[in-house]
Write a protein that holds these residues in place. Structure first.
Motif, mmCIF file in Angstrom:
data_model
loop_
_atom_site.group_PDB
_atom_site.id
_atom_site.type_symbol
_atom_site.label_atom_id
_atom_site.label_comp_id
_atom_site.label_asym_id
_atom_site.label_seq_id
_atom_site.Cartn_x
_atom_site.Cartn_y
_atom_site.Cartn_z
ATOM 1 N N SER A 191 3.855 3.307 5.438
ATOM 2 C CA SER A 191 4.534 4.583 5.714
ATOM 3 C C SER A 191 5.284 4.530 7.041
ATOM 4 O O SER A 191 5.253 5.477 7.823
ATOM 5 C CB SER A 191 3.514 5.746 5.716
ATOM 6 O OG SER A 191 2.884 5.854 4.476
ATOM 7 N N SER B 299 4.151 -0.037 2.429
ATOM 8 C CA SER B 299 4.246 1.104 1.526
ATOM 9 C C SER B 299 5.249 2.053 2.161
ATOM 10 O O SER B 299 5.036 2.504 3.289
ATOM 11 C CB SER B 299 2.881 1.769 1.353
ATOM 12 O OG SER B 299 2.962 2.853 0.442
ATOM 13 N N THR B 300 6.349 2.311 1.457
ATOM 14 C CA THR B 300 7.483 2.981 2.091
ATOM 15 C C THR B 300 8.025 4.106 1.225
ATOM 16 O O THR B 300 8.338 3.892 0.048
ATOM 17 C CB THR B 300 8.622 1.965 2.356
ATOM 18 O OG1 THR B 300 8.108 0.820 3.023
ATOM 19 C CG2 THR B 300 9.734 2.603 3.174
ATOM 20 N N VAL B 301 8.150 5.283 1.802
ATOM 21 C CA VAL B 301 8.801 6.394 1.110
ATOM 22 C C VAL B 301 10.300 6.101 1.045
ATOM 23 O O VAL B 301 10.946 5.892 2.072
ATOM 24 C CB VAL B 301 8.552 7.720 1.840
ATOM 25 C CG1 VAL B 301 9.295 8.864 1.147
ATOM 26 C CG2 VAL B 301 7.070 8.030 1.901
ATOM 27 N N CYS B 302 10.836 6.083 -0.173
ATOM 28 C CA CYS B 302 12.251 5.764 -0.378
ATOM 29 C C CYS B 302 12.981 7.031 -0.838
ATOM 30 O O CYS B 302 12.841 7.455 -1.990
ATOM 31 C CB CYS B 302 12.400 4.640 -1.399
ATOM 32 S SG CYS B 302 11.685 3.072 -0.852
ATOM 33 N N THR C 232 7.614 5.989 -3.684
ATOM 34 C CA THR C 232 6.957 5.255 -2.607
ATOM 35 C C THR C 232 6.739 3.841 -3.092
ATOM 36 O O THR C 232 5.981 3.612 -4.053
ATOM 37 C CB THR C 232 5.619 5.902 -2.218
ATOM 38 O OG1 THR C 232 5.851 7.246 -1.790
ATOM 39 C CG2 THR C 232 4.959 5.130 -1.089
#
Length: 204
Positions: free
Chosen positions: A110, A138-141, A195
């Motif tokens: 994040s 883990s990345t919010v796109c 995500t």
């Protein structure tokens, strides 16, 4: 414009008290990550927040260093049970010196959508890892959530929202492979904003 350090310091207590939005997805990410950890590993997590994930993973590796730009976040992390197994530091991953090829695992959870230059950060992670090392992210796109741009823009101007990048899922995958990584885990949980959970391996 929002100062990220001031924002996260002011938000730390509320952040720490907030429940995990999707416990099932979080537990799955923990479990998948642990399949790549070994007792002889040197691991580093950046953007560690209040340290819950760091404390969870630390018993599975030889050393675990966890960085965050917010002093208040780190203070909360250091007060938790199990914190003595983690080397918590107030530091910016993009600014801290890390010896090339010195790490077995890097975690950035994040956080890639919050850094100034995600491509540069990914490149630094790659350089920091030993051959065969892994980068767990883990990345919010938010690229497809175009309707949020004006809202976030106003929030940033008022100091109510941290600087946020509108990354795309395919864009992030491409950034990883362009840096030299091989993608060995790739998962987007259902529901909410996209995500992207990735485990990327440095060849070797």
């Amino acid at each position: 414009m929002t100062d990220p350090v001031k924002f996260w310091n002011a938000t730390a207590a509320k952040y720490a008290a907030s429940p995990i939005s999707d416990p099932g997805a979080y537990e799955r990410k923990l479990a998948v990550t642990r399949t790549y950890l070994r007792p002889d590993m040197a691991a580093l997590e950046f953007g560690c927040g209040t340290g819950g994930t760091a404390i969870s993973h630390a018993p599975h590796v030889a050393s675990y260093r966890a960085l965050d730009i917010s002093e208040n976040m780190i203070d909360i992390a250091r007060a938790k049970d199990g914190a003595d197994q983690v080397q918590f530091e107030v530091a910016d991953f993009d600014q801290v010196d890390i010896a090339p090829g010195s790490l077995d695992a890097v975690l950035g959870l994040s956080i890639l959508h919050l850094v100034a230059d995600s491509t540069a950060t990914i490149g630094k992670v790659f350089a920091s890892l030993k051959p065969g090392g892994v980068f767990v992210s883990s990345t919010v796109c938010l690229k497809s959530a175009w309707y949020l741009r004006p809202v976030i823009g106003i929030g940033k101007a008022l100091g109510k929202v941290p600087p946020v990048k509108f990354l795309g899922v395919d864009e992030l995958r491409a950034a990883m492979t362009s840096a030299g990584f091989e993608l060995v885990e790739d998962w987007v949980p259902e529901g909410g904003f996209q995500t992207l959970f990735l485990v990327a391996k440095k060849p070797g």
